[in-house]
Design an enzyme around this catalytic site. Structure first.
Site, PDB file in Angstrom:
ATOM      1  NE  ARG A   1       1.174   3.773   3.016  1.00  0.00           N
ATOM      2  CZ  ARG A   1       1.877   2.716   2.606  1.00  0.00           C
ATOM      3  NH1 ARG A   1       1.247   1.644   2.108  1.00  0.00           N
ATOM      4  NH2 ARG A   1       3.199   2.701   2.702  1.00  0.00           N
TER       5      ARG A   1
ATOM      6  CE  LYS B   1      -1.472  -3.371   1.784  1.00  0.00           C
ATOM      7  NZ  LYS B   1      -1.896  -3.032   3.151  1.00  0.00           N
TER       8      LYS B   1
END
Length: 548
Positions: A528, A493
């Site tokens: 994840r 991210k």
């Protein structure tokens, strides 16, 4: 069971039969007539206006009318109009709140408890909220398997003994056979509390006499009503006080979150030696922020094989990108992307112990995915973007991951203010997730079927994401969220790129590794990730350090 009040002929209410008789008596020549003139005080004598006790039956529930003794005037002397009693329709039954203990130690223990809850709902005993499920050592009779225990809050119109009859009938319908007292059983349903009632009967005592000494009862009950006194003659002693007063158990009890109906071990979020699940990301989209268009159908089988060989225990299949400014596709298009992949995993890898989740915020996609073989619904909106999502998941009986997000993927980045007056960043996330859990429970999702996600990168920018990782343990212990498992998705991210100076998402492996280790230390149950091989190694090392 309460009996209907005995009504003598002299105390029956004024009925239609009385009215017809009166009309016949006074319609003959020379008799007074019933008129439509303005009503005056009727010549009726009233005695014992005390209301009858309400009556409830297991099949028909109503409160008896207030029965009044009327004395009719002598024949031919009635000249005033009569005000008949109020409507003869029975009053609506009174809805009561009760708390039911749930237990099983035979066969599919969680499955039996879920079937019992469905039976209660089907019989009008509405399950409003549930506790987590807890695995406990047997008590009293020790030579038997471990139990799964929980509690639920129900609403019912049944009186206590009627409720007991209904619960015992549910036990019988599910095949319970009592061999020895407190021995093995596939399902056990006990009334713990019923309103604020103290009830003493040879068949039933309320509050349940075993509550103060049983951690497997107090622990789930304290989740539901921590600040409620069980004995209203001692209102200063609350449920949590009784729990705190128990001596430490020799084997700490652990909570359980089932992930599928295929026999996979449940998550035990409070077990300090539990292992962290590695969830592999499988984006079947052309426009995801870091791997859009990467997983073509021709190479899909080998991709999944590599995920599983690297150590993935879950695969998260997505068909709609949630990156900012990414256009939405139709539900039909999303289904056409995710369902073939899910079916292929189930068909080609049936011999592998793999869990499948579907990454969607649409109820129709979730339903199609579960029908194709998905175990978990992973909703980035926490069930807020589609009003049908939570009721659909409740009906399917699936486990759902509720992620924290504000707004939609299109505007979430601008909704990142968390005023200190409202608890700041961590308090704001926690309070909003408490609200999503409450919405899920109100829709019928059992608490033991809920996983949470703090939503890194969703309505959070830059350093806020790092702050969430620092305070994950605080989120886990927040009142109303305690005992629930957590999924953390930090992989590749943008906040990692901002800290490390790596602009390309695929190159953020080392920064991602640090966030994964931090997530494990903070108590995450699932991470994840895109880079499964590398992150599975990070998880193995982090588990060795912090999960023992």
């Amino acid at each position: 069971m309460k009996r209907f009040p005995t009504i003598s002929s002299s105390t029956r209410p004024f009925t239609c039969q009385h009215r017809l008789l009166t009309q016949r008596l006074f319609s003959s020549p020379g008799s007074a007539q019933l008129t439509s003139s303005p009503p005056r005080t009727p010549q009726l004598s009233l005695t014992n206006p005390k209301p009858a006790r309400p009556f409830h039956s297991a099949s028909t529930h109503f409160s008896a009318l207030s029965f009044k003794k009327y004395t009719l005037p002598p024949k031919g002397k009635m000249t005033d109009s009569i005000n008949l009693p109020a409507s003869s329709k029975p009053a609506a039954p009174t809805v009561r709140t009760a708390y039911i203990a749930l237990g099983s130690n035979l066969g599919d223990r969680i499955g039996w408890i879920e079937k019992a809850c469905k039976e209660m709902d089907a019989r009008g005993i509405k399950v409003k909220r549930t506790s987590c499920l807890w695995e406990t050592e047997p008590m009293y009779v020790l030579d038997q398997d471990r139990f799964v225990n929980g509690a639920c809050e129900v609403e019912t119109t049944l009186e206590p003994l009627e409720l007991l009859d209904a619960l015992q009938d549910i036990e019988n319908s599910l095949g319970r056979k009592k061999i020895i007292d407190k021995g093995p059983r596939n399902i056990d349903l006990d009334i713990l509390l019923y309103e604020n009632l103290k009830f003493d009967h040879e068949r039933l005592k309320i509050p349940h006499i075993g509550i103060p000494e049983r951690e497997f009862v107090l622990r789930p009950l304290a989740e539901l009503i921590p600040d409620k006194p069980l004995d209203h003659t001692r209102p200063w002693t609350l449920t949590r006080d009784l729990l705190d007063a128990l001596p430490p158990s020799s084997t700490p009890i652990t909570n359980m979150t089932p992930l599928s109906s295929h026999g996979h071990p449940p998550i035990q979020a409070l077990n300090p030696s539990r292992k962290t699940h590695v969830m592999a990301i499988l984006n079947m989209t052309p426009d995801s922020f870091s791997d859009g268009g990467q997983h073509a159908s021709s190479s899909l089988e080998s991709t999944i094989q590599s995920f599983l060989d690297a150590g993935a225990t879950m695969i998260d299949v997505g068909g709609q990108s949630t990156a900012p400014r990414t256009p939405q596709v139709s539900a039909e298009e999303e289904i056409s992307r995710v369902v073939p992949a899910i079916k292929m995993i189930r068909e080609k890898f049936s011999h592998r112990d793999v869990l499948i989740s579907v990454d969607t915020y649409r109820a129709s996609v979730a339903e199609a995915a579960v029908a194709a073989g998905a175990d978990i619904v992973n909703d980035v909106s926490g069930g807020s973007m589609d009003p049908d999502m939570l009721p659909t998941v409740a009906r399917l009986g699936s486990t759902i991951c509720l992620m924290h997000m504000r707004g939609t993927p299109a505007n979430m980045s601008s909704l990142n203010e968390y005023p200190e007056a409202d608890g700041g960043l961590i308090g704001g996330i926690a309070k909003e997730l408490v609200g999503r859990v409450a919405a899920a429970e109100a829709a019928g999702i059992r608490r033991w079927r809920i996983v949470l996600d703090p939503g890194l990168g969703f309505a959070k920018v830059g350093p806020q994401n790092v702050d969430v990782l620092r305070h994950l343990e605080e989120l886990r212990s927040w009142p109303g969220l305690q005992g629930l498992p957590w999924l953390v998705g930090s992989s590749r991210k943008s906040f990692i790129g901002q800290v490390t100076g790596v602009p390309t998402p695929k190159e953020r492996i080392w920064g991602t590794a640090a966030t994964v280790a931090a997530a494990v230390q903070g108590g995450a149950d699932v991470v994840r990730v895109h880079d499964v091989k590398e992150m599975a190694q990070v998880v193995a090392m982090a588990d060795a350090i912090w999960r023992y």
